[in-house]
Design a protein around this motif. Structure first.
Motif, PDB file in Angstrom:
ATOM      1  N   CYS A 166     -14.851   0.448  -6.284  1.00 45.39           N
ATOM      2  CA  CYS A 166     -13.674  -0.612  -5.695  1.00 45.39           C
ATOM      3  C   CYS A 166     -13.028  -1.515  -6.626  1.00 45.39           C
ATOM      4  CB  CYS A 166     -14.327  -1.257  -4.607  1.00 45.39           C
ATOM      5  SG  CYS A 166     -14.866  -0.317  -3.269  1.00 45.39           S
ATOM      6  N   TYR A 167     -13.408  -1.158  -7.963  1.00 44.60           N
ATOM      7  CA  TYR A 167     -12.990  -2.031  -9.137  1.00 44.60           C
ATOM      8  C   TYR A 167     -12.492  -1.259 -10.242  1.00 44.60           C
ATOM      9  CZ  TYR A 167     -12.194  -6.076 -12.100  1.00 44.60           C
ATOM     10  OH  TYR A 167     -11.757  -7.042 -12.834  1.00 44.60           O
ATOM     11  N   ASN A 168     -11.184  -1.232 -10.720  1.00 42.26           N
ATOM     12  CA  ASN A 168     -10.905  -0.550 -11.706  1.00 42.26           C
ATOM     13  C   ASN A 168     -10.922  -1.237 -13.060  1.00 42.26           C
ATOM     14  OD1 ASN A 168      -8.857   1.822 -10.630  1.00 42.26           O
ATOM     15  ND2 ASN A 168      -8.427  -0.094  -9.379  1.00 42.26           N
ATOM     16  N   TYR A 169     -11.927  -0.462 -13.783  1.00 49.68           N
ATOM     17  CA  TYR A 169     -12.333  -1.250 -14.998  1.00 49.68           C
ATOM     18  C   TYR A 169     -12.666   0.066 -16.021  1.00 49.68           C
ATOM     19  CZ  TYR A 169     -14.909  -3.643 -18.540  1.00 49.68           C
ATOM     20  OH  TYR A 169     -15.082  -4.292 -19.800  1.00 49.68           O
ATOM     21  N   PRO A 170     -12.480   0.197 -17.279  1.00 47.06           N
ATOM     22  CA  PRO A 170     -11.886  -0.813 -18.007  1.00 47.06           C
ATOM     23  C   PRO A 170     -10.371  -0.718 -17.905  1.00 47.06           C
ATOM     24  CG  PRO A 170     -12.490   0.861 -19.573  1.00 47.06           C
ATOM     25  CD  PRO A 170     -13.176   1.012 -18.228  1.00 47.06           C
ATOM     26  N   GLY A 171      -9.753   0.312 -17.345  1.00 42.29           N
ATOM     27  CA  GLY A 171      -8.246   0.304 -17.242  1.00 42.29           C
ATOM     28  C   GLY A 171      -7.825  -0.274 -15.967  1.00 42.29           C
ATOM     29  N   PHE A 201       0.965  -1.012  -0.100  1.00 43.77           N
ATOM     30  CA  PHE A 201       0.057  -0.052   0.102  1.00 43.77           C
ATOM     31  C   PHE A 201       0.943   1.053   0.061  1.00 43.77           C
ATOM     32  CE2 PHE A 201      -2.276  -3.486   1.750  1.00 43.77           C
ATOM     33  CZ  PHE A 201      -3.723  -3.283   1.472  1.00 43.77           C
ATOM     34  N   THR A 202       0.315   2.191  -0.674  1.00 43.95           N
ATOM     35  CA  THR A 202       1.301   3.552  -0.796  1.00 43.95           C
ATOM     36  C   THR A 202       0.345   4.730  -0.758  1.00 43.95           C
ATOM     37  OG1 THR A 202       1.398   3.849  -3.131  1.00 43.95           O
ATOM     38  CG2 THR A 202       3.496   2.473  -1.933  1.00 43.95           C
ATOM     39  N   GLY A 203       0.804   5.726  -0.725  1.00 47.16           N
ATOM     40  CA  GLY A 203      -0.134   6.989  -0.782  1.00 47.16           C
ATOM     41  C   GLY A 203      -0.845   7.374   0.585  1.00 47.16           C
ATOM     42  N   LYS A 256     -14.787   6.155  -0.757  1.00 44.58           N
ATOM     43  CA  LYS A 256     -15.738   5.202  -0.242  1.00 44.58           C
ATOM     44  C   LYS A 256     -14.901   3.887   0.039  1.00 44.58           C
ATOM     45  CE  LYS A 256     -19.850   6.816  -2.637  1.00 44.58           C
ATOM     46  NZ  LYS A 256     -20.673   6.586  -3.914  1.00 44.58           N
ATOM     47  N   THR A 257     -15.165   3.375   1.390  1.00 49.69           N
ATOM     48  CA  THR A 257     -14.521   2.313   1.795  1.00 49.69           C
ATOM     49  C   THR A 257     -14.906   0.998   0.897  1.00 49.69           C
ATOM     50  OG1 THR A 257     -14.761   3.325   4.166  1.00 49.69           O
ATOM     51  CG2 THR A 257     -14.234   0.953   3.623  1.00 49.69           C
ATOM     52  N   CYS A 258     -13.839   0.513   0.653  1.00 48.80           N
ATOM     53  CA  CYS A 258     -13.919  -0.826   0.126  1.00 48.80           C
ATOM     54  C   CYS A 258     -13.525  -2.013   0.774  1.00 48.80           C
ATOM     55  CB  CYS A 258     -12.817  -1.156  -1.258  1.00 48.80           C
ATOM     56  SG  CYS A 258     -13.104   0.207  -2.553  1.00 48.80           S
ATOM     57  N   THR A 259     -14.561  -2.579   1.517  1.00 51.91           N
ATOM     58  CA  THR A 259     -14.762  -3.762   2.570  1.00 51.91           C
ATOM     59  C   THR A 259     -14.623  -4.776   1.960  1.00 51.91           C
ATOM     60  OG1 THR A 259     -16.833  -3.329   3.120  1.00 51.91           O
ATOM     61  CG2 THR A 259     -15.372  -2.032   4.336  1.00 51.91           C
ATOM     62  N   ASN A 260     -13.588  -5.679   2.307  1.00 53.60           N
ATOM     63  CA  ASN A 260     -13.791  -7.030   2.094  1.00 53.60           C
ATOM     64  C   ASN A 260     -13.912  -7.219   0.465  1.00 53.60           C
ATOM     65  OD1 ASN A 260     -14.109  -8.106   4.606  1.00 53.60           O
ATOM     66  ND2 ASN A 260     -16.134  -7.743   4.456  1.00 53.60           N
ATOM     67  N   ASN A 261     -12.981  -6.335   0.028  1.00 59.51           N
ATOM     68  CA  ASN A 261     -13.030  -6.579  -1.474  1.00 59.51           C
ATOM     69  C   ASN A 261     -11.721  -7.314  -2.015  1.00 59.51           C
ATOM     70  OD1 ASN A 261     -13.872  -5.250  -4.276  1.00 59.51           O
ATOM     71  ND2 ASN A 261     -11.685  -4.761  -4.382  1.00 59.51           N
ATOM     72  N   ASN A 262     -11.715  -8.423  -2.581  1.00 57.48           N
ATOM     73  CA  ASN A 262     -10.482  -9.122  -2.664  1.00 57.48           C
ATOM     74  C   ASN A 262     -10.235  -9.524  -4.194  1.00 57.48           C
ATOM     75  OD1 ASN A 262      -9.861  -9.874  -0.077  1.00 57.48           O
ATOM     76  ND2 ASN A 262     -11.574 -11.314   0.135  1.00 57.48           N
ATOM     77  N   THR A 263     -11.061  -8.704  -5.111  1.00 66.38           N
ATOM     78  CA  THR A 263     -11.262  -8.791  -6.545  1.00 66.38           C
ATOM     79  C   THR A 263     -10.067  -8.136  -7.256  1.00 66.38           C
ATOM     80  OG1 THR A 263     -13.738  -9.077  -6.446  1.00 66.38           O
ATOM     81  CG2 THR A 263     -12.569  -8.692  -8.582  1.00 66.38           C
ATOM     82  N   ASN A 296      -9.751   0.641  -4.667  1.00 64.47           N
ATOM     83  CA  ASN A 296      -9.415   1.918  -5.682  1.00 64.47           C
ATOM     84  C   ASN A 296      -7.941   2.057  -5.717  1.00 64.47           C
ATOM     85  OD1 ASN A 296      -8.301   3.939  -3.606  1.00 64.47           O
ATOM     86  ND2 ASN A 296     -10.460   3.420  -2.531  1.00 64.47           N
ATOM     87  N   ALA A 297      -7.684   3.182  -6.691  1.00 65.91           N
ATOM     88  CA  ALA A 297      -6.440   3.341  -7.157  1.00 65.91           C
ATOM     89  C   ALA A 297      -5.595   4.081  -6.133  1.00 65.91           C
ATOM     90  CB  ALA A 297      -6.150   4.070  -8.520  1.00 65.91           C
ATOM     91  N   ILE A 298      -6.083   4.855  -5.379  1.00 64.26           N
ATOM     92  CA  ILE A 298      -5.406   5.490  -4.316  1.00 64.26           C
ATOM     93  C   ILE A 298      -4.924   4.570  -2.904  1.00 64.26           C
ATOM     94  CG2 ILE A 298      -5.429   7.658  -2.862  1.00 64.26           C
ATOM     95  CD1 ILE A 298      -5.458   8.082  -6.129  1.00 64.26           C
ATOM     96  N   ASP A 299      -5.819   4.131  -2.417  1.00 67.47           N
ATOM     97  CA  ASP A 299      -5.446   3.343  -1.253  1.00 67.47           C
ATOM     98  C   ASP A 299      -5.659   1.799  -1.460  1.00 67.47           C
ATOM     99  OD1 ASP A 299      -8.007   3.454  -0.740  1.00 67.47           O
ATOM    100  OD2 ASP A 299      -8.203   4.666   0.515  1.00 67.47           O
ATOM    101  N   GLY A 300      -5.803   1.404  -2.447  1.00 66.67           N
ATOM    102  CA  GLY A 300      -5.837  -0.118  -2.645  1.00 66.67           C
ATOM    103  C   GLY A 300      -4.558  -0.680  -2.656  1.00 66.67           C
TER     104      GLY A 300
END
Length: 259
Positions: A46-51, A18-20, A26-33, A230-234
């Motif tokens: 909580c899911y980066n798509y299509p990028g 984790f960086t940043g 918004k909180t991404c709880t229990n997101n393992n995808t 998410n791309a910031i604190d994921g």
């Protein structure tokens, strides 16, 4: 495909880190995808798509040179569609050109100072370079859309984006990784592609990076990641490149910076 620090032991990057800063996303709880690994192909906050693949990209500019002589410089953070293609300039309404003003208003003066040293334009126009990277690539990262924020403040995602790129860059010290393997800038030596890839894989958890060359001279590195959340604190997981390096297999020059 085209996408326009001292002696000591080299710290190796882990596969998952984790960086940043902690953003108001918004909180991404229990997101393992892991991005690029879902069959649903549906974007969420909580899911980066299509990028789904995110690339931290770096320059080695020598003529004219940019940045310190013992460091690569930042190119950007690019979303890739998990297949080597990418979208660009996704939201013209947020294609801000006053990046310096935005960062100052957010109190990110230390970030701005670092960018002026390590995220530099070859023609000396840093502001335009930053605006280009934000407008072309940053606006295409769906997990930092304003709708993904709690109590959103105008341009909040801009500061988060630039902080994230800098934090990733700091964790991927290309110059030190190469130096640790005996690969240093030289006007006479040449190196093999396999040796450079092996050296950089040590800061990318065993995954190769894309290497870009211009007339046989090394000048770009792209580190590929998939992300959980998410791309910031994921959580960023190192991944293999989605495009083949443009460098020859041997005889690669690594020129010293002209300054």
């Amino acid at each position: 495909m085209f996408y326009a620090t001292s002696a000591g032991v080299l710290a190796l990057a882990t596969a998952q880190f984790f960086t940043g800063v902690s953003a108001n996303l918004k909180t991404c709880t229990n997101n393992n995808t892991l991005s690029c690994h879902s069959s649903s192909k549906a974007p969420t906050c909580c899911y980066n798509y299509p990028g789904g693949a995110l690339l931290q990209t770096q320059f080695w500019d020598t003529d004219p040179s940019t940045g310190p002589s013992d460091s690569w410089t930042i190119h950007g953070l690019w979303p890739d569609n998990c297949d080597g293609t990418y979208e660009s300039s996704c939201d013209s309404s947020r294609a801000y050109t006053n990046i310096t003003e935005i960062l100052k208003e957010q109190g990110r003066t230390s970030l701005l100072s670092y960018m002026d040293q390590y995220w530099v334009d070859i023609d000396g126009d840093n502001e335009s370079f930053w605006a280009h990277e934000w407008g072309k690539h940053g606006t295409c990262i769906n997990t930092i859309d304003p709708s993904c924020y709690t109590n959103y403040s105008a341009q909040e995602e801009v500061g988060d984006f630039f902080q994230k790129v800098v934090d990733l860059f700091k964790s991927l010290d290309t110059y030190k990784a190469l130096s640790a393997a005996g690969i240093t800038p030289s006007s006479s030596k040449t190196y093999t592609l396999s040796a450079i890839e092996a050296a950089l894989s040590k800061v990318h958890d065993g995954s190769q990076a894309y290497l870009g060359c211009d007339n046989g001279s090394l000048n770009q590195v792209w580190y590929f990641f998939n992300v959980r959340g998410n791309a910031i604190d994921g959580q960023y997981d190192a991944s293999a490149p989605l495009t083949k390096s443009s460098c020859p297999s041997s005889g690669i020059k690594y020129a010293p910076k002209s300054n």
